[in-house]
Scaffold this motif. Structure first.
Motif, PDB file in Angstrom:
ATOM      1  N   GLY A  41     -17.757   7.911  15.922  1.00  0.00           N
ATOM      2  CA  GLY A  41     -19.051   7.417  15.457  1.00  0.00           C
ATOM      3  C   GLY A  41     -18.888   6.441  14.322  1.00  0.00           C
ATOM      4  N   GLU A  42     -18.936   6.942  13.125  1.00  0.00           N
ATOM      5  CA  GLU A  42     -18.833   6.097  11.947  1.00  0.00           C
ATOM      6  C   GLU A  42     -17.388   5.957  11.485  1.00  0.00           C
ATOM      7  N   VAL A  43     -17.137   4.874  10.789  1.00  0.00           N
ATOM      8  CA  VAL A  43     -15.842   4.676  10.158  1.00  0.00           C
ATOM      9  C   VAL A  43     -15.864   5.469   8.860  1.00  0.00           C
ATOM     10  N   SER A  44     -14.836   6.259   8.632  1.00  0.00           N
ATOM     11  CA  SER A  44     -14.818   7.048   7.397  1.00  0.00           C
ATOM     12  C   SER A  44     -13.628   6.642   6.543  1.00  0.00           C
ATOM     13  N   GLU A  45     -13.786   6.837   5.246  1.00  0.00           N
ATOM     14  CA  GLU A  45     -12.722   6.524   4.298  1.00  0.00           C
ATOM     15  C   GLU A  45     -12.188   7.809   3.692  1.00  0.00           C
ATOM     16  N   ASN A  46     -10.900   7.842   3.471  1.00  0.00           N
ATOM     17  CA  ASN A  46     -10.271   8.923   2.723  1.00  0.00           C
ATOM     18  C   ASN A  46      -9.245   8.251   1.809  1.00  0.00           C
ATOM     19  N   LEU A  47      -9.709   7.900   0.611  1.00  0.00           N
ATOM     20  CA  LEU A  47      -8.860   7.139  -0.311  1.00  0.00           C
ATOM     21  C   LEU A  47      -7.631   7.927  -0.750  1.00  0.00           C
ATOM     22  N   GLU A  48      -7.752   9.240  -0.847  1.00  0.00           N
ATOM     23  CA  GLU A  48      -6.599  10.045  -1.265  1.00  0.00           C
ATOM     24  C   GLU A  48      -5.491   9.998  -0.216  1.00  0.00           C
ATOM     25  N   ILE A  49      -5.843  10.070   1.047  1.00  0.00           N
ATOM     26  CA  ILE A  49      -4.830   9.983   2.105  1.00  0.00           C
ATOM     27  C   ILE A  49      -4.273   8.562   2.175  1.00  0.00           C
ATOM     28  N   ALA A  50      -5.116   7.558   1.961  1.00  0.00           N
ATOM     29  CA  ALA A  50      -4.630   6.174   1.920  1.00  0.00           C
ATOM     30  C   ALA A  50      -3.602   6.019   0.802  1.00  0.00           C
ATOM     31  N   LYS A  51      -3.910   6.583  -0.391  1.00  0.00           N
ATOM     32  CA  LYS A  51      -2.966   6.524  -1.514  1.00  0.00           C
ATOM     33  C   LYS A  51      -1.661   7.235  -1.172  1.00  0.00           C
ATOM     34  N   PHE A  52      -1.761   8.377  -0.493  1.00  0.00           N
ATOM     35  CA  PHE A  52      -0.575   9.117  -0.075  1.00  0.00           C
ATOM     36  C   PHE A  52       0.319   8.247   0.812  1.00  0.00           C
ATOM     37  N   ASN A  53      -0.293   7.579   1.784  1.00  0.00           N
ATOM     38  CA  ASN A  53       0.487   6.733   2.700  1.00  0.00           C
ATOM     39  C   ASN A  53       1.076   5.520   1.994  1.00  0.00           C
ATOM     40  N   ILE A  54       0.367   4.965   1.017  1.00  0.00           N
ATOM     41  CA  ILE A  54       0.935   3.881   0.218  1.00  0.00           C
ATOM     42  C   ILE A  54       2.128   4.408  -0.566  1.00  0.00           C
ATOM     43  N   GLY A  55       2.014   5.632  -1.066  1.00  0.00           N
ATOM     44  CA  GLY A  55       3.138   6.270  -1.750  1.00  0.00           C
ATOM     45  C   GLY A  55       4.340   6.426  -0.834  1.00  0.00           C
ATOM     46  N   LEU A  56       4.093   6.745   0.442  1.00  0.00           N
ATOM     47  CA  LEU A  56       5.200   6.833   1.408  1.00  0.00           C
ATOM     48  C   LEU A  56       5.895   5.481   1.560  1.00  0.00           C
ATOM     49  N   LEU A  57       5.097   4.422   1.632  1.00  0.00           N
ATOM     50  CA  LEU A  57       5.678   3.081   1.758  1.00  0.00           C
ATOM     51  C   LEU A  57       6.501   2.722   0.525  1.00  0.00           C
ATOM     52  N   LYS A  58       5.991   3.066  -0.665  1.00  0.00           N
ATOM     53  CA  LYS A  58       6.732   2.789  -1.896  1.00  0.00           C
ATOM     54  C   LYS A  58       8.028   3.602  -1.950  1.00  0.00           C
ATOM     55  N   MET A  59       7.969   4.855  -1.519  1.00  0.00           N
ATOM     56  CA  MET A  59       9.165   5.685  -1.489  1.00  0.00           C
ATOM     57  C   MET A  59      10.194   5.104  -0.519  1.00  0.00           C
ATOM     58  N   LEU A  60       9.708   4.653   0.636  1.00  0.00           N
ATOM     59  CA  LEU A  60      10.594   4.038   1.623  1.00  0.00           C
ATOM     60  C   LEU A  60      11.262   2.803   1.035  1.00  0.00           C
TER      61      LEU A  60
END
Length: 92
Positions: A41-60
């Motif tokens: 239905g709607e597009v939802s945001e989860n900024l905490e999970i987005a931050k987590f995934n950015i953290g994964l990229l930085k760790m990588l």
């Protein structure tokens, strides 16, 4: 799935560093509401999970420092910068 289909799929989708980074980047975009899931239905945001995934990229980036080709390093760095910019836009 028959053997012909498996062989065709494996020739199209081969694991690479770029595909790994793209997978995590897709998760960033999805959680920022930048990607709409078909049938949802709607597009939802989860900024905490987005931050987590950015953290994964930085760790990588940190863990692979000195072990990537110039192209891989440039791609990863660009994805991180783009992810952080999009996060800032959604945090305003």
């Amino acid at each position: 799935m028959d053997n012909g289909s498996k062989a065709e799929l494996s020739s199209i989708v081969s694991p690479s560093f770029e595909s790994l980074v793209s997978s995590v980047y897709s998760a960033v975009l999805l959680n920022l509401g930048e990607i709409k899931v078909k049938g949802a239905g709607e597009v939802s945001e989860n900024l905490e999970i987005a931050k987590f995934n950015i953290g994964l990229l930085k760790m990588l980036e940190e863990k692979t420092k000195g072990n990537l080709t110039d192209e891989e390093d440039s791609y990863l760095h660009g994805v991180i910068l783009n992810s952080m910019e999009k996060l800032r836009e959604h945090s305003l």
